[in-house]
Motif scaffolding. Structure first.
Motif, PDB file in Angstrom:
ATOM      1  N   HIS A 149       0.807  -1.222   0.000  1.00 25.86           N
ATOM      2  CA  HIS A 149       0.000   0.000   0.000  1.00 25.86           C
ATOM      3  C   HIS A 149       0.838   1.269   0.000  1.00 25.86           C
ATOM      4  O   HIS A 149       0.289   2.377   0.010  1.00 25.86           O
ATOM      5  N   TYR A 150       2.166   1.100  -0.027  1.00 29.58           N
ATOM      6  CA  TYR A 150       3.063   2.260   0.002  1.00 29.58           C
ATOM      7  C   TYR A 150       4.063   2.241  -1.147  1.00 29.58           C
ATOM      8  O   TYR A 150       5.077   2.933  -1.099  1.00 29.58           O
ATOM      9  N   GLY A 151       3.781   1.463  -2.184  1.00 25.86           N
ATOM     10  CA  GLY A 151       4.620   1.470  -3.377  1.00 25.86           C
ATOM     11  C   GLY A 151       5.658   0.376  -3.439  1.00 25.86           C
ATOM     12  O   GLY A 151       6.502   0.374  -4.341  1.00 25.86           O
ATOM     13  N   THR A 178      -0.731   5.007  -0.208  1.00 26.55           N
ATOM     14  CA  THR A 178      -0.588   5.680  -1.500  1.00 26.55           C
ATOM     15  C   THR A 178      -0.975   4.776  -2.660  1.00 26.55           C
ATOM     16  O   THR A 178      -1.156   5.253  -3.773  1.00 26.55           O
ATOM     17  N   HIS A 179      -1.083   3.469  -2.417  1.00 25.36           N
ATOM     18  CA  HIS A 179      -1.376   2.503  -3.474  1.00 25.36           C
ATOM     19  C   HIS A 179      -2.482   1.545  -3.020  1.00 25.36           C
ATOM     20  O   HIS A 179      -2.723   1.390  -1.823  1.00 25.36           O
ATOM     21  N   GLY A 190      -8.614  12.287  -2.861  1.00 27.18           N
ATOM     22  CA  GLY A 190      -7.261  11.836  -3.132  1.00 27.18           C
ATOM     23  C   GLY A 190      -7.249  10.674  -4.111  1.00 27.18           C
ATOM     24  O   GLY A 190      -8.288  10.142  -4.505  1.00 27.18           O
ATOM     25  N   LEU A 192      -5.448   6.893  -5.035  1.00 26.50           N
ATOM     26  CA  LEU A 192      -4.611   5.747  -4.708  1.00 26.50           C
ATOM     27  C   LEU A 192      -4.176   5.092  -6.007  1.00 26.50           C
ATOM     28  O   LEU A 192      -5.012   4.745  -6.842  1.00 26.50           O
ATOM     29  N   HIS A 193      -2.886   4.960  -6.192  1.00 26.63           N
ATOM     30  CA  HIS A 193      -2.343   4.399  -7.426  1.00 26.63           C
ATOM     31  C   HIS A 193      -2.340   2.874  -7.359  1.00 26.63           C
ATOM     32  O   HIS A 193      -2.357   2.284  -6.279  1.00 26.63           O
ATOM     33  N   ARG A 431       8.835   6.294   3.751  1.00 27.73           N
ATOM     34  CA  ARG A 431       7.544   6.963   3.946  1.00 27.73           C
ATOM     35  C   ARG A 431       7.262   7.177   5.436  1.00 27.73           C
ATOM     36  O   ARG A 431       6.702   8.213   5.825  1.00 27.73           O
ATOM     37  N   HIS A 435       6.931  10.995   7.161  1.00 26.24           N
ATOM     38  CA  HIS A 435       5.743  11.324   7.960  1.00 26.24           C
ATOM     39  C   HIS A 435       6.125  11.691   9.391  1.00 26.24           C
ATOM     40  O   HIS A 435       5.630  12.699   9.931  1.00 26.24           O
ATOM     41  N   ASP A 464       2.651   9.046  -6.171  1.00 24.47           N
ATOM     42  CA  ASP A 464       1.987  10.125  -5.448  1.00 24.47           C
ATOM     43  C   ASP A 464       2.789  11.423  -5.523  1.00 24.47           C
ATOM     44  O   ASP A 464       2.225  12.512  -5.376  1.00 24.47           O
ATOM     45  N   TYR A 465       4.096  11.323  -5.759  1.00 26.60           N
ATOM     46  CA  TYR A 465       4.922  12.521  -5.928  1.00 26.60           C
ATOM     47  C   TYR A 465       4.959  12.982  -7.378  1.00 26.60           C
ATOM     48  O   TYR A 465       4.956  14.180  -7.661  1.00 26.60           O
TER      49      TYR A 465
END
Length: 472
Positions: A149-151, A178-179, A190, A192-193, A431, A435, A464-465
């Protein structure tokens, strides 16, 4: 400057993420393993981090640190451990020792990583015991985070416990995902990729035979460092296949081989070594000089007609050797592997599958029809596939270690697998560090830089960037 102490540091996945995320981070790692410390220093000295061989159980805490972090050995709480658990396990003392160090050094915050088995009914009281010890001084939150979920191209769920000293009046929290499995828009607007897949991460490596790349091709495309794997014989593969399909001994059937079109299962000693049901097995097409194209690319090539000749229905076609990319690119392509064909055929009815079969190399093709842009069964070329375990480099990719990461010469392949499997995913660590840095008011290094990560899926991992505007 942010001073960080990394307990049970392993080869440095957590340290790498924090070093690339926090401006001026100074990191000290402690680990009892010689190979772990050698690998840590071999890669991280350039980023202002160093590690020493030290048994944390015997270490006398000293110095001032802003952050104490680490992942104590997970074996006492692992779901895969069916014997000595919890307090009965010889490594259990490392768990309360982490909190001993936190209470003695009183850092501004602490971050603990461990397996989610700590939250089960069997072990949860052990976690709560330690949280009660630090509760008077620290505001604590914990959560199970899935690296996918975070790439990270891996479905790896781990428990993270974050505590911030109460006098700092900062509220601990965790970064939002982010994913997701599919690209979606959240209720807040937002985005989510889509997950980063195994194919995204190691698709280029699957085309390179580990340890036996033809010498004549070395100059054009050399073997990447650590692209080596323990052998997996046909007998091993057959046993793994049978165990995955055997629902009489297991709760559910596991797919065989592992899919390339989603994040991998957890990289650990259970899944990258041995020859058991859990061992990750990837399909590899037997060919020299060709490449395997994903289904969407196949559809694009077939619909454009590039490199294809329309065959007369009453005349045999020339032998299909592949599809070229046009006059500027004559390298042969094999359209899909046997495994990919099996995945694709699920889209069609049994009638369609009986009527239209995939093309076979070395035989005349069936009629090339106008509807091939829809990729029916006979628009695919079925090739013979073999299966093997992941190489060390592929495990590093799936864990999100940069391609510049390597091992000292004396580290054996068994230890390489072990060190990679025990590490925290650096992208997830990055990440978390970004944060946490924002919570604490520290200077963070964002957006991430491609030349620092050197991963082929960099833009997908950090979509996300970069907004998905780039491709890798």
């Amino acid at each position: 400057m942010v001073r960080i102490l990394d307990l049970f540091s392993g080869m440095g996945g957590l340290s790498l993420g924090f070093a690339l995320a926090l401006e001026g981070a100074e990191i000290l790692g402690l680990d009892i393993g010689r190979y772990a410390v050698e690998t840590y220093n071999y890669n991280l000295n350039r980023l202002g981090a160093k590690a020493i061989v030290q048994d944390v159980l015997e270490w006398e805490p000293e110095g001032e640190f802003d952050v104490v972090m680490g992942g104590s050995p997970c074996q006492p709480f692992s779901l895969a451990n069916t014997r000595r658990r919890g307090r009965e396990h010889p490594l259990y003392p490392t768990f309360p020792r982490f909190f001993d160090v936190v209470l003695e050094l009183e850092p501004k915050l602490f971050l603990l990583e461990n397996v989610k088995g700590l939250l089960t009914r069997t072990h949860r009281h052990l976690l709560e015991e330690q949280l009660k010890r630090v509760d008077p001084r620290y505001e604590v939150r914990y959560s199970v985070l899935n690296a996918a979920h975070y790439g990270v191209p891996q479905r790896r769920e781990r428990l993270f416990v974050l505590g911030v000293r109460r006098d700092l009046r900062a509220v601990p929290s965790f970064p939002p995902p982010t994913h997701a499995e599919r690209e979606i828009t959240t209720l807040s607007g937002g985005r989510l990729h889509r997950w980063v897949t195994v194919r995204d991460a190691i698709g280029d490596l699957l085309a390179i035979q580990p340890n036996a790349y033809p010498r004549k091709l070395v100059q054009a495309d050399p073997i990447p460092p650590d692209h080596e794997a323990m052998p997996l014989t046909a007998r091993h593969v057959d046993r793994i296949r049978r165990e995955r399909e055997d629902t009489t001994r297991h709760y559910g059937r596991m797919e065989f081989p592992d899919s390339l079109n989603k994040p991998s299962r957890t990289i650990s000693s259970h899944t990258v070594e041995g020859t058991k049901r859990e061992t990750i097995v990837v399909p590899v097409t037997e060919h020299v000089g060709g490449k395997v194209l994903p289904p969407e690319t196949v559809a694009r090539i077939l619909s454009s007609g590039v490199g294809l000749r329309v065959h007369e229905p009453d005349q045999p076609a020339k032998t299909i050797k592949g599809v070229t990319g046009g006059p500027q690119n004559t390298e042969p392509y094999l359209l899909v592997t046997e495994h990919e064909y099996r995945e694709t055929r699920a889209r069609f009815s049994e009638t369609s599958l009986r009527k239209h079969r995939p093309q076979r190399l070395g035989a005349p093709a069936s009629t090339i029809r106008a509807n091939f842009h829809k990729v029916p069964p006979d628009a695919l070329v079925e090739t013979r596939a073999t299966y093997r375990r992941l190489t060390v480099r592929e495990c590093l990719r799936l864990q999100s270690f940069p391609d510049w990461w390597s091992f000292p010469p004396d580290v054996t392949i068994t230890w390489k697998y072990r060190l990679v499997g025990e590490a925290v995913c650096p992208i997830l660590a990055y990440r978390l560090a970004v944060h946490i840095g924002k919570i604490m008011g520290w200077r963070v290094r964002e957006p991430p830089k491609r030349d620092e990560w050197q991963l082929p899926y960099f833009y997908k991992a950090f979509a996300d960037y970069y907004g998905g505007a780039f491709t890798c």
